[in-house]
Design an enzyme around this catalytic site. Structure first.
Site, PDB file in Angstrom:
ATOM      1  N   SER A 241      49.582  56.854   7.310  1.00 25.90           N
ATOM      2  CA  SER A 241      50.625  56.382   8.343  1.00 25.90           C
ATOM      3  C   SER A 241      50.132  57.039   9.855  1.00 25.90           C
ATOM      4  CB  SER A 241      51.994  57.110   7.862  1.00 25.90           C
ATOM      5  OG  SER A 241      51.988  58.364   7.512  1.00 25.90           O
ATOM      6  N   HIS A 271      50.597  55.991  -0.961  1.00 29.04           N
ATOM      7  CA  HIS A 271      51.181  57.080   0.116  1.00 29.04           C
ATOM      8  C   HIS A 271      52.656  57.238  -0.238  1.00 29.04           C
ATOM      9  CE1 HIS A 271      50.920  58.869   4.028  1.00 29.04           C
ATOM     10  NE2 HIS A 271      51.031  57.922   4.544  1.00 29.04           N
ATOM     11  N   HIS A 318      45.384  63.666  -4.547  1.00 26.23           N
ATOM     12  CA  HIS A 318      45.302  63.832  -3.277  1.00 26.23           C
ATOM     13  C   HIS A 318      43.955  63.588  -2.738  1.00 26.23           C
ATOM     14  CE1 HIS A 318      46.307  64.850   1.073  1.00 26.23           C
ATOM     15  NE2 HIS A 318      47.777  64.621   0.537  1.00 26.23           N
ATOM     16  N   ARG A 327      54.002  71.756  -0.191  1.00 23.45           N
ATOM     17  CA  ARG A 327      55.077  71.049  -0.100  1.00 23.45           C
ATOM     18  C   ARG A 327      55.559  70.834  -1.350  1.00 23.45           C
ATOM     19  NH1 ARG A 327      52.629  65.883   2.988  1.00 23.45           N
ATOM     20  NH2 ARG A 327      51.446  66.193   1.088  1.00 23.45           N
ATOM     21  N   ASP A 373      55.039  64.341  -3.245  1.00 27.19           N
ATOM     22  CA  ASP A 373      55.929  63.426  -3.879  1.00 27.19           C
ATOM     23  C   ASP A 373      56.215  63.646  -5.138  1.00 27.19           C
ATOM     24  OD1 ASP A 373      55.821  61.709  -1.599  1.00 27.19           O
ATOM     25  OD2 ASP A 373      53.811  60.825  -2.317  1.00 27.19           O
TER      26      ASP A 373
HETATM   27  N1  HAX Z   1      46.505  59.247 -11.753  1.00 23.98           N
HETATM   28  C1  HAX Z   1      45.361  58.469 -12.467  1.00 23.98           C
HETATM   29  N2  HAX Z   1      44.280  58.283 -11.783  1.00 23.98           N
HETATM   30  C2  HAX Z   1      44.067  58.955 -10.540  1.00 23.98           C
HETATM   31  C3  HAX Z   1      45.135  59.565 -10.058  1.00 23.98           C
HETATM   32  C4  HAX Z   1      46.312  60.018 -10.674  1.00 23.98           C
HETATM   33  N3  HAX Z   1      47.440  60.593 -10.319  1.00 23.98           N
HETATM   34  N4  HAX Z   1      44.545  60.191  -8.874  1.00 23.98           N
HETATM   35  C5  HAX Z   1      43.368  59.727  -8.758  1.00 23.98           C
HETATM   36  N5  HAX Z   1      42.884  58.921  -9.798  1.00 23.98           N
HETATM   37  C6  HAX Z   1      41.914  58.189  -9.981  1.00 23.98           C
HETATM   38  C7  HAX Z   1      41.659  57.297  -8.769  1.00 23.98           C
HETATM   39  O1  HAX Z   1      42.525  55.954  -8.839  1.00 23.98           O
HETATM   40  C8  HAX Z   1      40.267  57.053  -8.625  1.00 23.98           C
HETATM   41  O2  HAX Z   1      39.901  55.867 -10.034  1.00 23.98           O
HETATM   42  P1  HAX Z   1      38.747  54.855  -9.741  1.00 23.98           P
HETATM   43  O3  HAX Z   1      37.663  55.695  -9.457  1.00 23.98           O
HETATM   44  O4  HAX Z   1      38.900  54.191 -10.922  1.00 23.98           O
HETATM   45  O5  HAX Z   1      39.238  53.867  -8.579  1.00 23.98           O
HETATM   46  C9  HAX Z   1      39.584  58.257  -9.174  1.00 23.98           C
HETATM   47  O6  HAX Z   1      40.696  59.007  -9.957  1.00 23.98           O
HETATM   48  C10 HAX Z   1      39.143  59.097  -8.226  1.00 23.98           C
HETATM   49  O7  HAX Z   1      40.284  59.065  -7.080  1.00 23.98           O
HETATM   50  P2  HAX Z   1      40.197  60.500  -6.175  1.00 23.98           P
HETATM   51  O8  HAX Z   1      38.942  60.740  -5.303  1.00 23.98           O
HETATM   52  O9  HAX Z   1      40.578  61.620  -6.951  1.00 23.98           O
HETATM   53  O10 HAX Z   1      41.567  60.265  -5.396  1.00 23.98           O
HETATM   54  P3  HAX Z   1      41.427  59.047  -4.107  1.00 23.98           P
HETATM   55  O11 HAX Z   1      41.263  60.015  -2.923  1.00 23.98           O
HETATM   56  O12 HAX Z   1      40.858  57.994  -4.267  1.00 23.98           O
HETATM   57  O13 HAX Z   1      43.194  58.900  -4.023  1.00 23.98           O
HETATM   58  C11 HAX Z   1      45.544  59.359  -4.153  1.00 23.98           C
HETATM   59  C12 HAX Z   1      44.145  59.665  -3.584  1.00 23.98           C
HETATM   60  C13 HAX Z   1      46.654  60.098  -3.724  1.00 23.98           C
HETATM   61  C14 HAX Z   1      45.544  57.765  -3.535  1.00 23.98           C
HETATM   62  C15 HAX Z   1      45.453  59.281  -5.870  1.00 23.98           C
HETATM   63  O14 HAX Z   1      45.241  60.699  -6.350  1.00 23.98           O
HETATM   64  C16 HAX Z   1      46.507  58.746  -6.360  1.00 23.98           C
HETATM   65  O15 HAX Z   1      46.602  57.366  -6.671  1.00 23.98           O
HETATM   66  N6  HAX Z   1      47.745  59.355  -6.874  1.00 23.98           N
HETATM   67  C17 HAX Z   1      48.797  58.727  -7.345  1.00 23.98           C
HETATM   68  C18 HAX Z   1      49.670  58.327  -6.457  1.00 23.98           C
HETATM   69  C19 HAX Z   1      50.221  59.316  -5.322  1.00 23.98           C
HETATM   70  O16 HAX Z   1      50.819  60.191  -5.699  1.00 23.98           O
HETATM   71  N7  HAX Z   1      50.157  59.062  -3.887  1.00 23.98           N
HETATM   72  C20 HAX Z   1      50.784  60.016  -3.147  1.00 23.98           C
HETATM   73  C21 HAX Z   1      49.696  60.667  -2.378  1.00 23.98           C
HETATM   74  C22 HAX Z   1      50.320  61.703  -1.295  1.00 23.98           C
HETATM   75  C23 HAX Z   1      51.053  61.164  -0.161  1.00 23.98           C
HETATM   76  O17 HAX Z   1      49.985  60.239   0.543  1.00 23.98           O
HETATM   77  N8  HAX Z   1      51.940  60.950  -0.121  1.00 23.98           N
HETATM   78  O18 HAX Z   1      52.560  60.248   0.749  1.00 23.98           O
END
Ligand code: HAX
Length: 440
Positions: A241, A271, A318, A327, A373
């Protein structure tokens, strides 16, 4: 020039000169090397942006102008001695770089109250959308429709010099922030309370007024909203964002365009949508297990099932953080203090015990710990805001504070249009593995 604007001008002009000096004298210095891995994993960890409002440390979490969340809870002005700090104070800190006095915060509250009038056509735009449009769709469209009010756009058309762009941007930013609570509450009452709208109360603070217009007047909710609006306000500049607002703003698009775009990014499940997803997923789990007091073992099995289905566990992980998000901790402390015996809050606490070891075992997940979240929905739900499709709008109202302070700073620094370089996949492959013959 009014007082807060003048304080901003005084402080930010110095930094603006420094920005220009560094650009003029040190542009050829190398700051960091970039690996192919960083490029292929979403530009992680590459220092590419200038954001002065807050800084995120992977281990420690967010600091706003150097202050942690617990320091803000101690130092920022509050209405009640045992209450949470006012978001107005955090905005002042991010914009001006100083902890405000109680009087500064009162001035800001009053300033926003005088700017809070939302033009009728914005409500008409919301009303023209079908009720099944997601609250975030209505929110972004409403913000975009308010671009009619952009003072920057009029100044630009009138040919104002670029050195004054910050001035009209400041006015747009203050107007937009002042109006967001009414827009958000309007969407909430439209969708979930039979369109029975509640007028703003100009005597209330910004967050208190949002709660009031949504139909919640207890001190408990006001306290929660003040905490919520402070902790979600900013997370340095690289998140989707904040980066979107900066990127769109860098084309000199007005604040309304830039912030509406940011909100469409916040609406994504990786996000801000995660705050809805967490509650949705918990309810799916309760239904599947047929109990709202599941055992740790039942939760563990359900988490494994979620992962096997190729889904993420929302609220965990994250892109930058490598420890429990402070947070999350601030909200957990809030719950420990004010909430007793709530089944959803209890499950959220249970998940904190159960999920990290499971995610660690997967191997590839960089951060098995909870983010902001994971907790927020359970608190809102507890206080009766049960319509979780709305939760990301509340996040969006808060995120305006940091992102729009940054946009104002972007303008006074005279930041240029953002334009990184891209290459076809083959270009990268030829640099690291030229012998491969794959044709793509
Ligand atoms: N559950 C399952 N798998 C997960 C995971 C979770 N909570 N977090 C990461 N992974 C997976 C990723 O999908 C990725 O898989 P692939 O290699 O198959 O694509 C792998 O682990 C490596 O990811 P990473 O490097 O640890 O994390 P990223 O930086 O790519 O992604 C995210 C960060 C926040 C998007 C990710 O941890 C996620 O999808 N979390 C769940 C959704 C979530 O809570 N989002 C909110 C984040 C905070 C925010 O911005 N709030 O607004």
């Amino acid at each position: 020039m009014e007082y807060i604007k003048y304080r901003f001008f005084q402080k930010a002009s110095k930094c603006s000169k420094e920005y220009q000096r560094l650009k003029a004298e040190h542009s050829d210095k190398v700051i960091a090397n970039v690996t192919l891995g960083q490029i292929l994993t979403g530009m992680k960890g590459i220092p590419l942006l200038v954001t002065d409002t807050s800084k995120l440390d992977p281990e420690e979490g967010i600091r706003f102008k150097g202050y942690s969340i617990s320091e803000l809870q101690e130092k920022l002005p509050r209405i009640n001695p045992d209450g949470e700090p006012l978001p107005e104070g955090l905005f002042y800190l991010m914009l001006i770089g100083e902890i405000p006095s109680r009087e500064d915060v009162n001035n800001l509250s009053k300033d926003w109250a005088t700017r809070a009038h939302v033009p009728q056509h914005v409500f008409d735009v919301i009303d023209a959308m079908p009720k099944n449009s997601k609250p975030m769709t209505q929110f972004s469209a409403a913000i975009l429709s308010m671009a009619t009010e952009s003072i920057f756009q009029k100044a630009y058309r009138a040919g104002v010099s670029k050195k004054y762009f910050w001035d009209s941007t400041y006015e747009d930013v203050m107007n937009l922030i002042a109006r967001l609570p009414h827009i958000a509450a309007y969407i909430y009452r439209r969708n979930f309370h039979n369109e029975e709208h509640i007028e703003p109360n100009p005597r209330l603070d910004w967050a208190g007024n949002l709660a009031h217009m949504m139909g919640f007047d207890s001190e408990d909710i006001r306290r929660l909203f003040r905490l919520y609006m402070v902790i979600h306000a900013d997370h340095e500049g690289g998140n989707v964002s904040a980066h979107t607002a900066h990127l769109v703003g860098s084309a000199l698009s007005n604040v309304y365009y830039a912030y509406a775009a940011a909100m469409t990014g916040l609406a994504g499940p990786l996000h801000g949508f995660a705050n809805q997803d967490v509650i949705h997923w918990i309810f799916e789990m309760i239904e599947a297990l047929d109990t709202n007091t599941p055992s740790d073992k039942q939760i563990e099995d359900y988490c494994k099932f979620t992962l096997q289905e190729g889904r993420v566990i929302p609220g965990y992980g994250h892109a930058v953080l490598r420890k429990t998000d402070p947070r999350f901790t601030a909200q957990q402390e809030f719950a420990n203090k004010y909430i007793k015996d709530d089944p959803i809050v209890d499950i959220v606490n249970q998940l904190y015990r159960v999920v990290p070891p499971i995610l660690s075992e997967v191997g590839k997940i960089q951060n098995p710990w909870p983010n902001v979240d994971a907790y927020s929905g359970s608190l809102l739900y507890h206080y009766g805001i049960k319509e979780y499709s709305f939760y990301t709008v509340l996040f969006g109202v808060s995120r305006a504070l940091g992102v729009l302070a940054s946009l104002t700073i972007d303008r006074i620094y005279g930041m240029p249009i953002e334009r990184p370089t891209s290459h076809p996949l083959k270009w990268y492959r030829d640099r690291v593995d030229p012998s491969t013959k794959e044709n793509c």
